[in-house]
Design a protein around this motif. Structure first.
Motif, PDB file in Angstrom:
ATOM      1  N   GLY A 211       0.819  -1.216   0.000  1.00 39.32           N
ATOM      2  CA  GLY A 211       0.000   0.000   0.000  1.00 39.32           C
ATOM      3  C   GLY A 211       0.851   1.264   0.000  1.00 39.32           C
ATOM      4  O   GLY A 211       0.541   2.232  -0.708  1.00 39.32           O
ATOM      5  N   LEU A 212       1.919   1.280   0.783  1.00 42.58           N
ATOM      6  CA  LEU A 212       2.814   2.454   0.798  1.00 42.58           C
ATOM      7  C   LEU A 212       3.480   2.640  -0.560  1.00 42.58           C
ATOM      8  O   LEU A 212       3.632   3.755  -1.042  1.00 42.58           O
ATOM      9  CB  LEU A 212       3.893   2.308   1.871  1.00 42.58           C
ATOM     10  CG  LEU A 212       3.518   2.586   3.308  1.00 42.58           C
ATOM     11  CD1 LEU A 212       4.738   2.447   4.219  1.00 42.58           C
ATOM     12  CD2 LEU A 212       2.925   3.976   3.457  1.00 42.58           C
ATOM     13  N   ALA A 213       3.901   1.533  -1.154  1.00 44.46           N
ATOM     14  CA  ALA A 213       4.564   1.619  -2.452  1.00 44.46           C
ATOM     15  C   ALA A 213       3.607   2.127  -3.533  1.00 44.46           C
ATOM     16  O   ALA A 213       3.957   3.006  -4.323  1.00 44.46           O
ATOM     17  CB  ALA A 213       5.134   0.259  -2.839  1.00 44.46           C
ATOM     18  N   LEU A 214       2.394   1.590  -3.551  1.00 43.73           N
ATOM     19  CA  LEU A 214       1.423   1.976  -4.573  1.00 43.73           C
ATOM     20  C   LEU A 214       0.911   3.395  -4.383  1.00 43.73           C
ATOM     21  O   LEU A 214       0.912   4.201  -5.317  1.00 43.73           O
ATOM     22  CB  LEU A 214       0.242   1.005  -4.563  1.00 43.73           C
ATOM     23  CG  LEU A 214      -0.915   1.355  -5.497  1.00 43.73           C
ATOM     24  CD1 LEU A 214      -0.466   1.287  -6.951  1.00 43.73           C
ATOM     25  CD2 LEU A 214      -2.095   0.434  -5.248  1.00 43.73           C
TER      26      LEU A 214
ATOM     27  N   ALA B  74      20.796 -14.181  11.558  1.00 41.21           N
ATOM     28  CA  ALA B  74      20.458 -14.789  12.840  1.00 41.21           C
ATOM     29  C   ALA B  74      21.370 -14.317  13.962  1.00 41.21           C
ATOM     30  O   ALA B  74      20.963 -14.299  15.123  1.00 41.21           O
ATOM     31  CB  ALA B  74      20.504 -16.313  12.730  1.00 41.21           C
ATOM     32  N   ASP B  75      22.595 -13.899  13.645  1.00 42.74           N
ATOM     33  CA  ASP B  75      23.516 -13.470  14.704  1.00 42.74           C
ATOM     34  C   ASP B  75      23.505 -11.959  14.945  1.00 42.74           C
ATOM     35  O   ASP B  75      24.279 -11.448  15.741  1.00 42.74           O
ATOM     36  CB  ASP B  75      24.941 -13.955  14.427  1.00 42.74           C
ATOM     37  CG  ASP B  75      25.500 -13.475  13.098  1.00 42.74           C
ATOM     38  OD1 ASP B  75      24.781 -12.783  12.344  1.00 42.74           O
ATOM     39  OD2 ASP B  75      26.662 -13.798  12.798  1.00 42.74           O
ATOM     40  N   TYR B  76      22.609 -11.225  14.288  1.00 43.91           N
ATOM     41  CA  TYR B  76      22.498  -9.775  14.515  1.00 43.91           C
ATOM     42  C   TYR B  76      21.723  -9.512  15.795  1.00 43.91           C
ATOM     43  O   TYR B  76      20.661 -10.093  16.014  1.00 43.91           O
ATOM     44  CB  TYR B  76      21.790  -9.112  13.323  1.00 43.91           C
ATOM     45  CG  TYR B  76      21.549  -7.633  13.521  1.00 43.91           C
ATOM     46  CD1 TYR B  76      22.612  -6.735  13.507  1.00 43.91           C
ATOM     47  CD2 TYR B  76      20.271  -7.137  13.733  1.00 43.91           C
ATOM     48  CE1 TYR B  76      22.395  -5.376  13.699  1.00 43.91           C
ATOM     49  CE2 TYR B  76      20.043  -5.788  13.915  1.00 43.91           C
ATOM     50  CZ  TYR B  76      21.109  -4.910  13.894  1.00 43.91           C
ATOM     51  OH  TYR B  76      20.894  -3.569  14.086  1.00 43.91           O
ATOM     52  N   ARG B  77      22.254  -8.640  16.642  1.00 44.91           N
ATOM     53  CA  ARG B  77      21.598  -8.346  17.917  1.00 44.91           C
ATOM     54  C   ARG B  77      21.334  -6.863  18.138  1.00 44.91           C
ATOM     55  O   ARG B  77      21.083  -6.426  19.245  1.00 44.91           O
ATOM     56  CB  ARG B  77      22.433  -8.889  19.091  1.00 44.91           C
ATOM     57  CG  ARG B  77      22.498 -10.410  19.155  1.00 44.91           C
ATOM     58  CD  ARG B  77      21.115 -11.023  19.352  1.00 44.91           C
ATOM     59  NE  ARG B  77      21.178 -12.473  19.461  1.00 44.91           N
ATOM     60  CZ  ARG B  77      21.073 -13.301  18.436  1.00 44.91           C
ATOM     61  NH1 ARG B  77      20.901 -12.842  17.218  1.00 44.91           N
ATOM     62  NH2 ARG B  77      21.129 -14.604  18.633  1.00 44.91           N
ATOM     63  N   GLY B  78      21.355  -6.076  17.079  1.00 41.35           N
ATOM     64  CA  GLY B  78      21.021  -4.670  17.203  1.00 41.35           C
ATOM     65  C   GLY B  78      19.545  -4.429  16.948  1.00 41.35           C
ATOM     66  O   GLY B  78      18.783  -5.360  16.641  1.00 41.35           O
ATOM     67  N   GLU B  79      19.141  -3.164  17.087  1.00 43.43           N
ATOM     68  CA  GLU B  79      17.739  -2.817  16.821  1.00 43.43           C
ATOM     69  C   GLU B  79      17.411  -3.080  15.354  1.00 43.43           C
ATOM     70  O   GLU B  79      18.211  -2.767  14.459  1.00 43.43           O
ATOM     71  CB  GLU B  79      17.481  -1.343  17.130  1.00 43.43           C
ATOM     72  CG  GLU B  79      16.033  -0.944  16.885  1.00 43.43           C
ATOM     73  CD  GLU B  79      15.738   0.522  17.158  1.00 43.43           C
ATOM     74  OE1 GLU B  79      14.553   0.883  17.124  1.00 43.43           O
ATOM     75  OE2 GLU B  79      16.678   1.307  17.408  1.00 43.43           O
ATOM     76  N   ILE B  80      16.256  -3.637  15.109  1.00 43.09           N
ATOM     77  CA  ILE B  80      15.773  -3.829  13.744  1.00 43.09           C
ATOM     78  C   ILE B  80      15.399  -2.453  13.198  1.00 43.09           C
ATOM     79  O   ILE B  80      14.663  -1.688  13.836  1.00 43.09           O
ATOM     80  CB  ILE B  80      14.555  -4.781  13.705  1.00 43.09           C
ATOM     81  CG1 ILE B  80      14.917  -6.133  14.327  1.00 43.09           C
ATOM     82  CG2 ILE B  80      14.023  -4.934  12.284  1.00 43.09           C
ATOM     83  CD1 ILE B  80      16.090  -6.844  13.687  1.00 43.09           C
ATOM     84  N   LYS B  81      15.940  -2.142  12.030  1.00 46.64           N
ATOM     85  CA  LYS B  81      15.684  -0.846  11.382  1.00 46.64           C
ATOM     86  C   LYS B  81      15.317  -1.071   9.934  1.00 46.64           C
ATOM     87  O   LYS B  81      15.687  -2.073   9.332  1.00 46.64           O
ATOM     88  CB  LYS B  81      16.916   0.055  11.483  1.00 46.64           C
ATOM     89  CG  LYS B  81      17.269   0.412  12.912  1.00 46.64           C
ATOM     90  CD  LYS B  81      18.454   1.336  12.985  1.00 46.64           C
ATOM     91  CE  LYS B  81      18.768   1.672  14.445  1.00 46.64           C
ATOM     92  NZ  LYS B  81      19.926   2.569  14.540  1.00 46.64           N
ATOM     93  N   THR B  82      14.593  -0.119   9.383  1.00 47.06           N
ATOM     94  CA  THR B  82      14.120  -0.199   8.004  1.00 47.06           C
ATOM     95  C   THR B  82      14.644   0.987   7.217  1.00 47.06           C
ATOM     96  O   THR B  82      14.480   2.134   7.642  1.00 47.06           O
ATOM     97  CB  THR B  82      12.576  -0.209   7.975  1.00 47.06           C
ATOM     98  OG1 THR B  82      12.113  -1.330   8.723  1.00 47.06           O
ATOM     99  CG2 THR B  82      12.056  -0.312   6.568  1.00 47.06           C
ATOM    100  N   LEU B  83      15.261   0.711   6.063  1.00 48.93           N
ATOM    101  CA  LEU B  83      15.779   1.759   5.191  1.00 48.93           C
ATOM    102  C   LEU B  83      14.703   2.089   4.147  1.00 48.93           C
ATOM    103  O   LEU B  83      14.466   1.314   3.224  1.00 48.93           O
ATOM    104  CB  LEU B  83      17.070   1.303   4.515  1.00 48.93           C
ATOM    105  CG  LEU B  83      17.750   2.295   3.590  1.00 48.93           C
ATOM    106  CD1 LEU B  83      18.068   3.601   4.310  1.00 48.93           C
ATOM    107  CD2 LEU B  83      19.014   1.680   3.006  1.00 48.93           C
ATOM    108  N   LEU B  84      14.050   3.218   4.339  1.00 52.83           N
ATOM    109  CA  LEU B  84      12.964   3.635   3.447  1.00 52.83           C
ATOM    110  C   LEU B  84      13.453   4.687   2.464  1.00 52.83           C
ATOM    111  O   LEU B  84      14.337   5.490   2.782  1.00 52.83           O
ATOM    112  CB  LEU B  84      11.809   4.219   4.259  1.00 52.83           C
ATOM    113  CG  LEU B  84      11.093   3.275   5.219  1.00 52.83           C
ATOM    114  CD1 LEU B  84      10.018   4.025   5.993  1.00 52.83           C
ATOM    115  CD2 LEU B  84      10.502   2.090   4.480  1.00 52.83           C
ATOM    116  N   ILE B  85      12.846   4.708   1.295  1.00 54.32           N
ATOM    117  CA  ILE B  85      13.096   5.751   0.302  1.00 54.32           C
ATOM    118  C   ILE B  85      11.749   6.202  -0.264  1.00 54.32           C
ATOM    119  O   ILE B  85      10.828   5.396  -0.430  1.00 54.32           O
ATOM    120  CB  ILE B  85      14.029   5.277  -0.838  1.00 54.32           C
ATOM    121  CG1 ILE B  85      14.381   6.461  -1.756  1.00 54.32           C
ATOM    122  CG2 ILE B  85      13.438   4.110  -1.612  1.00 54.32           C
ATOM    123  CD1 ILE B  85      15.542   6.200  -2.676  1.00 54.32           C
TER     124      ILE B  85
END
Length: 147
Positions: A68-71, A86-97
């Motif tokens: 929906g955001l893309a459209l 699986a071994d990442y332990r930082g905050e989950i972040k999203t790279l948006l454009i």
């Protein structure tokens, strides 16, 4: 499968990722920000989702765009799908454009991406003198046409 998850300070009070329906493949990721972020056309921003987790070995998290955001707004995940090992332990972040024509305002708690957990297969390479080309013609990159 049960996965340990901990909310970060900026994620406290936000709804945890969950499946919206019994057949949903992905969970919504929410913007764990305190102040709105204005994403102007052509701009990108890394938006925290307010949690850390411990995926078991053999799995990955895939961050994908919300359709929906893309459209409707032209906002998508820049490195789609983003991979969380699986071994990442930082905050989950999203790279948006913002590929749209108008400013897009990201507000706290807004659903900004989808999160899919998937199994991972690892391989080992074996160098060979020759690789069979019988299965693939070798044309690549659109060689089969559109119709």
């Amino acid at each position: 499968m049960i996965v340990p998850l901990q909310q970060t300070e900026n994620g406290k009070g936000l709804e945890l990722p969950h499946y919206a329906t019994i057949d949903s493949a992905g969970m919504d990721l929410r913007a764990a920000i305190h102040d709105p972020v204005v994403l102007r056309p052509g701009m990108r921003a890394l938006i925290g989702c307010g949690f850390i987790m411990a995926l078991p070995r053999g799995f990955e998290g895939q961050i994908r765009p919300r359709s929906g955001l893309a459209l409707k707004q032209g906002v998508t995940v820049l490195n789609s799908p983003g991979t969380v090992d699986a071994d990442y332990r930082g905050e989950i972040k999203t790279l948006l454009i913002n590929l749209g024509q108008d400013d897009f305002v990201i507000e706290r708690g807004m659903r900004i991406a989808q999160f899919v957990i998937a199994p991972v297969t690892q391989i080992q390479w074996k160098e060979a003198e020759e690789v069979s080309t019988e299965v693939h013609r070798g044309g690549g990159f659109g060689s089969t046409g559109l119709h």
